[in-house]
Design a protein around this motif. Sequence first.
Motif, short mmCIF file in Angstrom:
data_model
loop_
_atom_site.label_atom_id
_atom_site.label_comp_id
_atom_site.label_asym_id
_atom_site.label_seq_id
_atom_site.Cartn_x
_atom_site.Cartn_y
_atom_site.Cartn_z
N GLU A 158 0.95 -1.22 0.10
CA GLU A 158 0.00 0.07 -0.04
C GLU A 158 1.01 1.09 -0.09
OE1 GLU A 158 -3.24 -0.18 -0.26
OE2 GLU A 158 -3.43 -2.26 -0.07
N GLU A 159 0.32 2.24 -0.61
CA GLU A 159 1.39 3.59 -0.82
C GLU A 159 0.50 4.60 0.10
OE1 GLU A 159 2.04 4.78 -4.55
OE2 GLU A 159 2.85 2.65 -5.17
N SER A 160 1.23 5.41 0.68
CA SER A 160 0.97 6.71 1.32
C SER A 160 1.76 7.66 1.13
CB SER A 160 0.78 6.62 2.98
OG SER A 160 2.20 6.13 3.51
N GLU A 161 1.77 8.96 1.57
CA GLU A 161 2.63 10.00 1.10
C GLU A 161 4.10 9.91 1.62
OE1 GLU A 161 2.71 14.96 1.86
OE2 GLU A 161 0.99 13.89 2.68
N LYS A 162 4.17 9.27 2.88
CA LYS A 162 5.39 9.36 3.24
C LYS A 162 6.05 7.81 3.21
CE LYS A 162 5.17 13.25 6.51
NZ LYS A 162 5.21 13.58 7.93
N ASP A 214 14.16 14.14 10.61
CA ASP A 214 13.80 13.41 11.80
C ASP A 214 12.68 12.77 11.55
OD1 ASP A 214 16.07 14.73 13.43
OD2 ASP A 214 15.18 16.45 13.17
N VAL A 215 12.66 11.43 11.77
CA VAL A 215 11.42 10.65 11.06
C VAL A 215 10.96 9.83 12.56
CG1 VAL A 215 10.84 8.99 9.70
CG2 VAL A 215 12.37 10.15 9.10
N LEU A 232 18.78 11.59 6.52
CA LEU A 232 18.31 11.25 7.86
C LEU A 232 19.16 11.35 9.00
CD1 LEU A 232 15.76 9.62 8.62
CD2 LEU A 232 17.07 7.60 8.45
N VAL A 233 18.56 12.10 10.13
CA VAL A 233 19.47 12.24 11.10
C VAL A 233 19.02 11.32 12.17
CG1 VAL A 233 20.15 13.92 12.74
CG2 VAL A 233 20.14 14.67 10.35
N SER A 234 17.68 11.54 12.61
CA SER A 234 17.25 10.52 13.68
C SER A 234 16.00 9.83 13.05
CB SER A 234 16.73 11.74 14.81
OG SER A 234 15.68 12.25 14.49
N VAL A 235 15.82 8.86 13.79
CA VAL A 235 14.54 7.93 13.79
C VAL A 235 14.15 7.69 15.30
CG1 VAL A 235 13.63 5.79 12.89
CG2 VAL A 235 15.35 7.11 11.46
N LEU A 250 22.66 9.32 9.88
CA LEU A 250 21.81 9.16 11.11
C LEU A 250 22.70 8.91 12.44
CD1 LEU A 250 19.27 7.53 12.11
CD2 LEU A 250 19.89 5.51 11.43
N ALA A 251 22.24 9.74 13.28
CA ALA A 251 23.14 9.72 14.38
C ALA A 251 22.47 9.26 15.79
CB ALA A 251 23.48 11.37 14.80
#
Length: 223
Positions: free
Chosen positions: A59-63, A84-85, A110-113, A133-134
């Motif tokens: 399925e697809e969404s915006e993000k 930051d996700v 991408l820096v943070s998740v 990614l930190a």
Amino acid sequence: MRKVLLTIMLIAVSSLSFGCGKKYTDDTPNATETQPQTEEVTELITYEPLATVRDRDIEESEKFDYEIYDGKVIITKYKGTETDVVIPDEVEGVPVGEIGFYCFEANWNLVSVTLPETVTVIGENAFMSCNALAQINIPSGLTNIERGAFAGCASLTEMTIPSAVTSVHEEAFTMCDGLVSLTIENPDLAYENWGLEELPNVVIHAPEGSAVSQWASAMGKLG
């Protein structure tokens, strides 16, 4: 001598086959040509990727692209541009249980998740080559970190792998050059070529007497 005997046996089998009236066409390889090839192919196909090949209903969404499978949501692809996700804890009322293979691969910004506590699996190469990614939290209920999950995440400096994790696959931390502290909470978790050998500055904290602590001590990396 072994090759000579094998050739004689194959010639004998071929002679018997012709004697029984069987015919060979021009496009049929003879036995002496296929025997060594069979041995080589056997060695090559022993590798099986962790990323399972099966029919998928994405399925697809915006993000995010995602899949609902086996009672959980698998985030299959991140398509946003945020540095930051935050991963939601559920989609369509179904808990998010897995970050799929190659989900964030080579996301340079991408820096943070932030992962929800519902996540139990971080898939194969999920964050591979996310150089910036930190910071990422590891959910307390996580059980499996698959092959190459954080390979090339050079900006990660520390991580704690909670006690629920029972499997960390090979190369999970390969080329994580900035990693200086890795804490292992499960005393039964075994070290299996995670890539830490290549990281000169990493210090490993693990329960006394555990398999990981013994490995780290032998490598001069035990904290």
